[in-house]
Scaffold this active site. Structure first.
Site, mmCIF file in Angstrom:
data_model
loop_
_atom_site.group_PDB
_atom_site.id
_atom_site.type_symbol
_atom_site.label_atom_id
_atom_site.label_comp_id
_atom_site.label_asym_id
_atom_site.label_seq_id
_atom_site.Cartn_x
_atom_site.Cartn_y
_atom_site.Cartn_z
ATOM 1 C CG HIS A 279 -9.763 -2.774 8.553
ATOM 2 N ND1 HIS A 279 -8.845 -3.382 9.213
ATOM 3 C CD2 HIS A 279 -10.935 -3.418 8.267
ATOM 4 C CE1 HIS A 279 -9.448 -4.557 9.802
ATOM 5 N NE2 HIS A 279 -10.488 -4.752 9.104
ATOM 6 C CD GLU B 197 -6.082 -3.710 1.398
ATOM 7 O OE1 GLU B 197 -4.802 -3.115 1.958
ATOM 8 O OE2 GLU B 197 -6.167 -4.871 1.717
ATOM 9 C CG ASN C 167 -2.167 -0.944 0.980
ATOM 10 O OD1 ASN C 167 -3.112 -0.280 -0.027
ATOM 11 N ND2 ASN C 167 -2.240 -2.032 1.622
ATOM 12 C CG ASP D 238 -9.622 -1.820 12.435
ATOM 13 O OD1 ASP D 238 -8.689 -1.078 12.115
ATOM 14 O OD2 ASP D 238 -9.412 -3.215 12.748
ATOM 15 C CG LEU E 68 -0.964 4.418 16.683
ATOM 16 C CD1 LEU E 68 -1.654 5.063 15.569
ATOM 17 C CD2 LEU E 68 0.478 4.652 16.914
HETATM 18 C C1 GAR Z 1 -3.129 -4.537 3.911
HETATM 19 O O1 GAR Z 1 -3.772 -5.569 3.509
HETATM 20 C C2 GAR Z 1 -3.741 -3.758 5.153
HETATM 21 O O2 GAR Z 1 -5.190 -3.440 4.566
HETATM 22 C C3 GAR Z 1 -3.786 -4.392 6.199
HETATM 23 O O3 GAR Z 1 -2.276 -5.057 6.308
HETATM 24 C C4 GAR Z 1 -1.832 -5.212 4.918
HETATM 25 C C5 GAR Z 1 -0.508 -4.666 4.657
HETATM 26 O O4 GAR Z 1 -0.015 -4.917 3.380
HETATM 27 N N1 GAR Z 1 -3.880 -3.773 7.357
HETATM 28 C C6 GAR Z 1 -4.205 -4.210 8.485
HETATM 29 O O5 GAR Z 1 -4.685 -5.448 8.559
HETATM 30 C C7 GAR Z 1 -4.430 -3.243 9.558
HETATM 31 N N2 GAR Z 1 -5.530 -3.678 10.485
HETATM 32 P P1 GAR Z 1 1.132 -3.995 2.718
HETATM 33 O O6 GAR Z 1 2.068 -3.950 3.680
HETATM 34 O O7 GAR Z 1 1.328 -4.944 1.697
HETATM 35 O O8 GAR Z 1 0.379 -2.678 2.601
#
Ligand code: GAR
Length: 217
Positions: A111, A176, A16, A147, A95
């Site tokens: 999320h 995402e 992301n 969340d 946090l």
């Molecule tokens: C993503 O799918 C994000 O939405 C999730 O972790 C992954 C990170 O992937 N976040 C959560 O679960 C937060 N509660 P990335 O490091 O490749 O972006």
């Protein structure tokens, strides 16, 4: 055009984060990524950010006695970099209320579920176990409760027969990467305004057609 100064907080692979960096490479994008910060020094995303020429910083949470002192170090790093907006992108640390309050309205999170369904971890496994036909992802403002904050943008994907957490997760992740840069643009341009506990979007374009699963034909 003066661009908003953005820090991206990560804990892992940083896909992301990369989608935000790629969006910010466009000259008309209203934000620039000035720092990528990880609470894990071994996060692969740090390597990817450095390769993209972005200043990185590891603030190892294990080196701090408690959440307050870790958040104070994080806050100091953000202030030092004169950050306007914080993007949590797979940042897997809770946090403190003081930190989230200070950055309220200026900190957003992605999320991997359609909130308020499936808060927390293992969202794709839980979506499959519940048998939902539509799943997705959400970008929201961060509030002290995990969340929960005002929702800026969501994308929905179909759940297909035979999906595994991995295949469903990949379909969600692709979305995402679309909605996070879009959300950051809305926030940076002041077009996503918090009104009580929801977000009003200014200059809303035509809505896309409904996603119906299985197709109603
Ligand atoms: C993503 O799918 C994000 O939405 C999730 O972790 C992954 C990170 O992937 N976040 C959560 O679960 C937060 N509660 P990335 O490091 O490749 O972006």
């Amino acid at each position: 055009m003066s661009r908003a100064r953005v820090a991206v907080l990560i804990s892992g692979r940083g896909s992301n984060m990369m989608s935000l960096l790629e969006a910010a490479a466009a000259p008309d994008y209203p934000a620039e990524i000035v720092r990528v910060i990880s609470n894990r020094p071994d996060a692969h995303g740090l390597v990817r950010a450095e390769a993209a020429g972005i200043a990185t910083l590891a603030i190892d949470h294990k080196a701090y006695a408690d959440r307050e002192s870790f958040d104070a170090a994080l806050d100091a790093a953000l202030e030092e970099a004169q950050v306007d907006i914080v993007c949590l992108a797979g940042f897997m640390r809770l946090l403190t209320p003081g930190f989230t309050q200070k950055w309220r309205g200026r900190m957003i999170n992605i999320h991997p579920a359609l909130l308020p369904s499936f808060k927390g971890l293992h969202t794709h496994e839980r979506a499959l176990a519940e048998g939902v036909k539509i799943h997705g992802c959400t970008v929201h403002f961060v509030t002290p409760e995990m969340d929960v904050g005002p929702i800026i943008i969501q994308a929905a994907v179909p759940v297909l027969e035979g999906d595994t957490p991995d295949t469903l997760g990949a379909r969600v992740l692709a979305q995402e990467h679309v909605i996070y840069p879009a959300a950051l643009r809305l926030v940076t341009e002041g077009r996503a305004r918090i009104v009580e506990n929801r977000v009003a979007i200014d200059e809303f374009e035509l809505a896309p057609p409904a996603l119906v699963v299985p197709p109603a034909i």
